[in-house]
Design a protein around this motif. Sequence first.
Motif, PDB file in Angstrom:
ATOM      1  N   UNK A 175       0.846  -1.196   0.000  1.00 47.88           N
ATOM      2  CA  UNK A 175       0.000   0.000   0.000  1.00 47.88           C
ATOM      3  C   UNK A 175       0.879   1.242   0.000  1.00 47.88           C
ATOM      4  N   UNK A 176       0.463   2.218  -0.779  1.00 45.74           N
ATOM      5  CA  UNK A 176       1.196   3.469  -0.861  1.00 45.74           C
ATOM      6  C   UNK A 176       0.960   4.270   0.411  1.00 45.74           C
ATOM      7  N   UNK A 177       2.047   4.751   1.025  1.00 45.12           N
ATOM      8  CA  UNK A 177       1.950   5.536   2.252  1.00 45.12           C
ATOM      9  C   UNK A 177       1.789   7.021   1.913  1.00 45.12           C
ATOM     10  N   UNK A 178       1.216   7.767   2.850  1.00 47.96           N
ATOM     11  CA  UNK A 178       1.028   9.194   2.657  1.00 47.96           C
ATOM     12  C   UNK A 178       2.275   9.956   3.079  1.00 47.96           C
ATOM     13  N   UNK A 179       2.720  10.870   2.249  1.00 44.89           N
ATOM     14  CA  UNK A 179       3.863  11.695   2.604  1.00 44.89           C
ATOM     15  C   UNK A 179       3.397  12.830   3.497  1.00 44.89           C
ATOM     16  N   UNK A 180       4.023  12.952   4.698  1.00 41.18           N
ATOM     17  CA  UNK A 180       3.594  13.957   5.669  1.00 41.18           C
ATOM     18  C   UNK A 180       4.691  14.980   5.968  1.00 41.18           C
ATOM     19  N   UNK A 181       5.801  14.887   5.283  1.00 44.11           N
ATOM     20  CA  UNK A 181       6.915  15.803   5.489  1.00 44.11           C
ATOM     21  C   UNK A 181       8.030  15.474   4.530  1.00 44.11           C
ATOM     22  N   UNK A 182       9.178  16.112   4.717  1.00 40.89           N
ATOM     23  CA  UNK A 182      10.323  15.851   3.854  1.00 40.89           C
ATOM     24  C   UNK A 182      10.839  14.433   4.076  1.00 40.89           C
TER      25      UNK A 182
END
Length: 414
Positions: free
Chosen positions: A350-357
Amino acid sequence: MNRLTFIYLLLLGLLSCTSKNEDFSSESDNNKVIVRGYTTDADSVYFNLHEDEINNFIDISETNFFIDPYSFNIGNWKNMLKRKREITINSVHVIGNFNNFQLTDLLTKKGKIWQLSLSKADVKGKSGQFGYIVNGKYFITPFIKLIKNYKIQVIEKFSFHFINLVWLTYLFYENEQLGYTIDNDSIYFVFDPKDYVSTTDEVEGFEKIIDPSKIDQVEVTGSFSNWKKRLVLTKINDIYITTLALDSTFKNWGEFKYIINKRKWVTPPFVVTNKIGKVKNDNNFNYTFRTKNKENIRGYYLKGDSVIFEWQLEKLQLLNFYHETVVDSHKVKNLYLHGVFNTEDKENKRLMQQIGDKRFRIAYPVSSFEKGRDYTFIFYMNGALELIPPHDASNVKHSDAFAPFQTMRFNMKL
């Protein structure tokens, strides 16, 4: 189509085609992915070759296979590949780490099954690789579709094209580990020459036989010294040993390797469980050790009714695909989470959500997981580069002993 592409596709076809007759040695195992090629009891190992498990053959008669089985010259490639229907099986031998890659006694035939029984006491090492030789010169390629214990070995590399052998692997004892023990506050690095077969010489390359009488010195190095310092082992009778205190230089897990006579790097037996691969489809392994100095759960945490998987990518974190690399060598595009709990995707990703750099997160309900069950999970950068857990992580687990690629992965247990 150029010559190199043709070689690659031809060999790929030989390895991947399916059998029209899958009447294996046990009817109940026809459609199961299981360990094949050998069985064991308390005192013996039985090497078993069923003729219906043979895919095709590679002719090794004009090569130096018996001198250097992992990187032999391919000779005239046009004459090396033999289809099963072209060969009448008159004799079968088995060859492998257990006998320094020399032909055993002939296997006896009963129906379609060829078998040889050996005492475990006569088999070198408790694990390794083996293959079957037909008529003294044909290395068999088995059907890998239903085989758990296979290892594809790269023999020749042409740019992005490969020529391979398919070995089988044996393991006499589960959870086997070699190379070290831990007692209270110390780690003991223990080298017993009789447990090993091959080394990689820094100058001469692969050597298949370790002669204990020619060992002048044994050293060990590893992640505990950032691979910068070698420690000399002391010989006690026929075994070499050194001891180190489990201080702050040792993380929860790490890697190490032995060196003989300053330049011969010792190859761990293939299916010893405490090892990690450096190059996919290659015999370049390091040993691993586990200390559990301090609990340090990495990769996930609990928050309310959710399990949060989260990861911050750092420049020098290790990755592995076909060879070991680091995050900083690649442009970060995304991060995927792989685990059997991802049932909606056929590859369990599953593709994870990017929450920062370079920071990623994904959440699941706690109810998605069984309490007390172990779940192995992996982070894949850019969909293919597997993140190797950092050495300070305590929640790690080795891949299956028979997995084609040996590595360390994260583990979760609620």
